[in-house]
Design an enzyme around this catalytic site. Structure first.
Site, PDB file in Angstrom:
ATOM      1  CE  LYS A 168     -58.525  20.030  -4.753  1.00  0.00           C
ATOM      2  NZ  LYS A 168     -57.409  20.278  -3.850  1.00  0.00           N
ATOM      3  CD  GLU A 212     -64.695  20.912 -12.020  1.00  0.00           C
ATOM      4  OE1 GLU A 212     -63.654  20.409 -12.465  1.00  0.00           O
ATOM      5  OE2 GLU A 212     -65.246  20.522 -10.966  1.00  0.00           O
ATOM      6  NE  ARG A 256     -58.015  15.857   4.582  1.00  0.00           N
ATOM      7  CZ  ARG A 256     -58.484  16.456   3.517  1.00  0.00           C
ATOM      8  NH1 ARG A 256     -57.677  16.716   2.511  1.00  0.00           N
ATOM      9  NH2 ARG A 256     -59.766  16.788   3.435  1.00  0.00           N
TER      10      ARG A 256
END
Length: 483
Positions: free
Chosen positions: A117, A201, A293
């Site tokens: 990430k 964040e 995916r």
């Protein structure tokens, strides 16, 4: 270009069945692998060939050395990972390549990039994608994390650096709660992903979760298949997905399309994928993650575009060029997907298992059901609680909601609790009908949803009993009826 002749499906349940169906239409042979508890799975019966993997029933779908060995022994030239399990495992994708097997999905380096990430956030920022203010490196030290959170300003969100699906994620609204929640998120991340690093964040209050379906071939052609609104969630897990978003303004929509396709082009991405964003109340756009995916919610996009996403994945893996241009994609109507989970909404959504005693499915125009259930099937306790997906389509949003209401009222699964009663409540809620929802929709609504609505099936069975009694009365009195 190498024509794929046989595909091993490294997955189970409805997605395995979905891939088998796509293969059959492409005249490609399919091979299923299955654990001991999945021996009665309908996908095992529908595949052209099937092979058991004995031992731990979860590890059966994660042991890629065994899976690749079966693929080679059965002369498969490709493997499709579906979603979950090995679908975003870069080592598995590389191992396929090293063994001369086509991995139906992105390049290993892209799986690796977007599986991290932090690295993906940095990479997307470099190509001009707006991101949330936060750390650019994984954090494991609580004291360091607390200092960074204070600099960003509360509320903040802690996210597992090497995972997804809502696991290892905590919202911190006050400084005093940071250490406890960081430890909780880190421990959950270790449990599910093997690593406890997290990133921090800025947290966006009441956002909408909008994702863009992209598709890219090996020749630099990148296009989008529109957006999906995934705002209706529970504990960061998607519950309902909608295409297109009923209240997204066209300027924001066009900007999302531009950002997603431009980023994938610059990064040289290939295969299908989903770029996910948060939009705040002012329509400011923030990238959150990229999924390399096929998504659980891909059917709603297929429904409004007519594009078979699984088949396109296979053809791109073969080396085929894009078979259509962006302007040839026609978006038509609205589609909603309801995730049908074996869980009890009245008991904190506790997962449930059992045997399917009665299975009555909805039908009619604009109704699709992706599921591996059948009457007599025993749902194992070892896997994710999702047992199916109900997808509906109509030309306009109002019609789509009405169709969903009718289809859900027709849908009965008996033998264990499901979340169908919750879906029935949602489609009758005025805010949902008006297309007004953000990621906190269910948090606000759960207390007012009764979840005790009586199934229409009881009324239907009562009618049947009355008819039987009438027939018995007629027969006993030897009365002949006239029309």
């Amino acid at each position: 270009m190498k024509k794929i002749k046989k595909v091993l499906i490294a997955n189970r349940g409805e997605i395995a069945l979905r891939i088998i169906r796509a293969c059959k239409e492409l005249e490609i042979k399919s091979v299923a692998v299955f654990s001991e508890v999945d021996v009665e799975g309908i996908w095992v019966r529908k595949a052209d060939e099937c092979y058991p993997i004995l031992g731990d029933v979860v590890q059966a779908y994660l042991d890629y050395e065994k899976i690749i060995s079966i693929a080679k022994k059965s002369d498969c030239d490709a493997i499709h990972p579906g979603y979950g399990f090995l679908s975003e495992n870069a080592d598995f994708a590389r191992a396929c390549e090293e063994n001369g097997i086509i991995f139906i999905g992105p390049k290993p380096e892209h799986i690796e990039l977007f599986g991290d990430k932090m690295a993906s956030k940095v990479a997307m920022k470099k190509v001009g994608v707006p991101v949330l203010e936060g750390t650019d490196e994984p954090i494991i030290d609580i004291e360091e994390g607390a200092k960074i959170a204070k600099q960003i300003g509360f509320p903040v969100i802690i996210k597992a650096a090497f995972g997804g699906g809502g696991r290892g994620m905590r919202i911190v609204r006050e400084e005093k709660d940071f250490k406890e929640l960081f430890e909780s998120a880190s421990n959950e991340a270790k449990k599910y992903f093997g690593r406890g690093e997290a990133f921090i964040e800025k947290y966006v209050e009441n956002p909408r979760h909008i994702e863009i379906q992209v598709i890219a071939d090996k020749y630099g052609n990148v296009l989008h298949l529109g957006e999906r609104d995934c705002s209706i969630q529970r504990r960061h897990q998607k519950v309902i997905e909608i295409a297109p978003s009923p209240r997204l303004n066209n300027e924001a929509r066009k900007e999302l399309y531009r950002i997603a396709t431009k980023a994938m082009f610059k990064l040289g991405y290939e295969s299908v994928g989903t770029v996910e964003f948060l939009l705040d109340p002012d329509d400011n756009i923030y990238f959150i993650e990229m999924n390399t995916r096929v998504q659980v919610e891909h059917p709603v996009t297929e429904t409004i575009t007519g594009v078979d996403i699984i088949q396109r994945m296979i053809q791109i893996a073969e080396g085929s060029r894009m078979i259509f241009l962006q302007e040839e994609i026609n978006f038509r109507g609205y589609s909603i997907e309801f995730r049908i989970n074996a869980e009890n909404p009245l008991k904190g959504f506790m997962p449930s298992v059992g045997t399917v005693e009665r299975y009555l499915t909805p039908g009619g125009p604009g109704v699709r059901l992706d599921s591996a259930l059948y009457t007599g099937y025993k749902v194992p306790p070892n896997y994710d609680s999702m047992v199916g997906k109900l997808i509906v389509w109509a030309l306009d949003w109002e019609g789509c909601v009405k169709k969903a209401t009718r289809a859900l009222d027709e849908f009965y699964i008996e033998g264990f609790p499901t979340n169908i009663p919750l879906h029935r409540e949602i489609v009758r809620d005025q805010d949902f009908k008006d297309g007004i929802f953000t990621t906190n929709y269910l948090d606000k609504k759960m207390d007012i949803f009764t979840l005790h609505s009586k199934d229409n099936i009881e009324e239907e069975e009562s009618k049947v009993e009355n008819v039987k009694k009438l027939i018995a009365t007629i027969n006993s009195k030897n009365i002949t009826t006239r029309h």
